[in-house]
Design a protein around this motif. Sequence first.
Motif, short mmCIF file in Angstrom:
data_model
loop_
_atom_site.label_atom_id
_atom_site.label_comp_id
_atom_site.label_asym_id
_atom_site.label_seq_id
_atom_site.Cartn_x
_atom_site.Cartn_y
_atom_site.Cartn_z
N PHE A 1 73.44 -68.39 -13.03
CA PHE A 1 72.68 -68.16 -11.80
C PHE A 1 73.01 -66.84 -11.10
N PRO A 2 74.30 -66.49 -10.88
CA PRO A 2 74.56 -65.25 -10.13
C PRO A 2 73.94 -64.02 -10.78
N ASN A 3 74.00 -63.95 -12.10
CA ASN A 3 73.42 -62.78 -12.78
C ASN A 3 71.90 -62.74 -12.68
N ILE A 4 71.26 -63.90 -12.72
CA ILE A 4 69.80 -63.96 -12.57
C ILE A 4 69.41 -63.52 -11.16
N HIS A 5 70.16 -64.03 -10.17
CA HIS A 5 69.92 -63.65 -8.78
C HIS A 5 70.10 -62.14 -8.58
N GLU A 6 71.14 -61.60 -9.15
CA GLU A 6 71.40 -60.15 -9.04
C GLU A 6 70.33 -59.34 -9.78
N LEU A 7 69.87 -59.83 -10.92
CA LEU A 7 68.84 -59.12 -11.68
C LEU A 7 67.55 -58.99 -10.87
N PHE A 8 67.09 -60.10 -10.31
CA PHE A 8 65.86 -60.05 -9.52
C PHE A 8 66.05 -59.21 -8.25
N GLY A 9 67.23 -59.30 -7.63
CA GLY A 9 67.52 -58.47 -6.47
C GLY A 9 67.51 -56.99 -6.83
N THR A 10 68.04 -56.66 -7.99
CA THR A 10 68.05 -55.26 -8.44
C THR A 10 66.63 -54.77 -8.73
N ILE A 11 65.81 -55.61 -9.33
CA ILE A 11 64.41 -55.24 -9.58
C ILE A 11 63.71 -54.96 -8.25
N GLY A 12 63.95 -55.81 -7.26
CA GLY A 12 63.36 -55.60 -5.93
C GLY A 12 63.86 -54.32 -5.29
N ALA A 13 65.15 -54.03 -5.44
CA ALA A 13 65.72 -52.81 -4.87
C ALA A 13 65.17 -51.56 -5.55
#
Length: 150
Positions: free
Chosen positions: A45-57
Motif C-alpha cells: 500500500f505505501p508504495n502504491i500511495h506514493e506512486l499515485f501521489g508522485t504522478i499527481g505531483a
Amino acid sequence: MKTVRLISLMARIALMVTMGLGLFYWIALLFSWSWLLVLLVRIDFPNIHELFGTIGAIGLLILGGITVWTHRNSLLGVGGISYALLMPAFGMTQTLILTGNLHWLIRIAHLLVGIGAMALVQAMEKRYRLRRQAISGETSPQTTTFQATR
C-alpha cells in the motif's frame, strides 16, 4: 488545449486515487481493522500511495510549467511548481514530524496538501482554457447559453 486537459485529468485522477487510498488506510486504523491493515501491507500500500501521489505531483509540475510559459511570470504557475516540489517532500517526511499523540495534526495537514494540489491543478487548467478562449475569440458554451436565455 487537449494536452493540458489530459494532463489535468490524469493528475486529478491520480490525486483522487491517492486521497482515496489514504482515507481507506485511516478508516482501517480508526476501526482497528487488523485484517484490512494486513491486506494493505501485502499489496504494498505505501508504495502504491506514493506512486499515485508522485504522478499527481508530476502533473502539477507540468501544468505549472505550462502556465508559466504561456502566461509569462504567472504567480499561479510558480506556485504550482513550488507546490509540486514541496508536496512529495512533505509526504515522504510526514511520519517523522510531530510524532506521538499530536501526529493526527500532520495527517490532516497531509490530507489538506493533497486537496490543495487538486484545487491547483483545476485552477491552472481553467486559467489556461480561459486564456486560450480569449486569444482565439471563442465564447464558452455557458456564456452562449446564458446569453440565449436573456
